[in-house]
Design a protein around this motif. Sequence first.
Motif, PDB file in Angstrom:
ATOM      1  N   ASP A  56       7.628  88.076   7.618  1.00 38.55           N
ATOM      2  CA  ASP A  56       8.651  88.535   8.555  1.00 38.55           C
ATOM      3  C   ASP A  56       9.336  87.350   9.224  1.00 38.55           C
ATOM      4  N   GLN A  60      13.198  86.197   8.990  1.00 34.83           N
ATOM      5  CA  GLN A  60      14.025  86.075  10.198  1.00 34.83           C
ATOM      6  C   GLN A  60      14.785  84.751  10.222  1.00 34.83           C
ATOM      7  N   ALA A 114       9.308  88.180  16.062  1.00 32.59           N
ATOM      8  CA  ALA A 114       8.659  88.443  14.778  1.00 32.59           C
ATOM      9  C   ALA A 114       7.354  87.667  14.625  1.00 32.59           C
TER      10      ALA A 114
END
Length: 199
Positions: A56, A60, A114
């Motif tokens: 993740d 990002q 995140a």
Amino acid sequence: MAGFPGASTLLAAALLAAAGGSLAQEPPYKAEILDLRATILDLKGFPADTGGGVMDLNAQVDGLAARHEGLSVRQGKNAVTVSMLGDVLFDFDKAVVRPAAEPALLDIARAVKAVPAGAVAIEGHTDSKGAASYNKDLSLRRAKAVEQWLASHGVDKARLLVKGLGDTRPVQPNKLANGADNPQGRAQNRRVEFVLPKR
């Protein structure tokens, strides 16, 4: 028994109910084994969850540099460092976030959120012009301004670690080899860096 019609049926039903009841209930140790099995499965799934957090984070930050001017991303073994030029973030000699920098900071805020756990460092840096003590103070004020901006946009302030490093960690020479000023190098040194842990 022959005198009571249905007595044998009643007896058979009672025996079946008793047998069914004992078969339906499992001994307590079996329930414990089942619970233990679930725990083992949970533990086996743990590394995949952690890896998901890293994926993740990578997702990002992946396109940040392409989407925003003055942004660069460095992948390290244990952390991802997002560097944002100070000239994009602030006016000359100021520590107030410029409105033009807010779209990039919003993406950085998403990347920070995140990160599954751990402290995220916000490091302020300056060039070497001026007194070292002034530069250290300016870099700290700028890092704190960014911290405040992120906190006001949903980032948990308790996870942010602010540092003012002044001119102690240049990424480019402030002066050329012949001793002349290096404006391009100094511009690269005026920056705020976000160090996001991978684990």
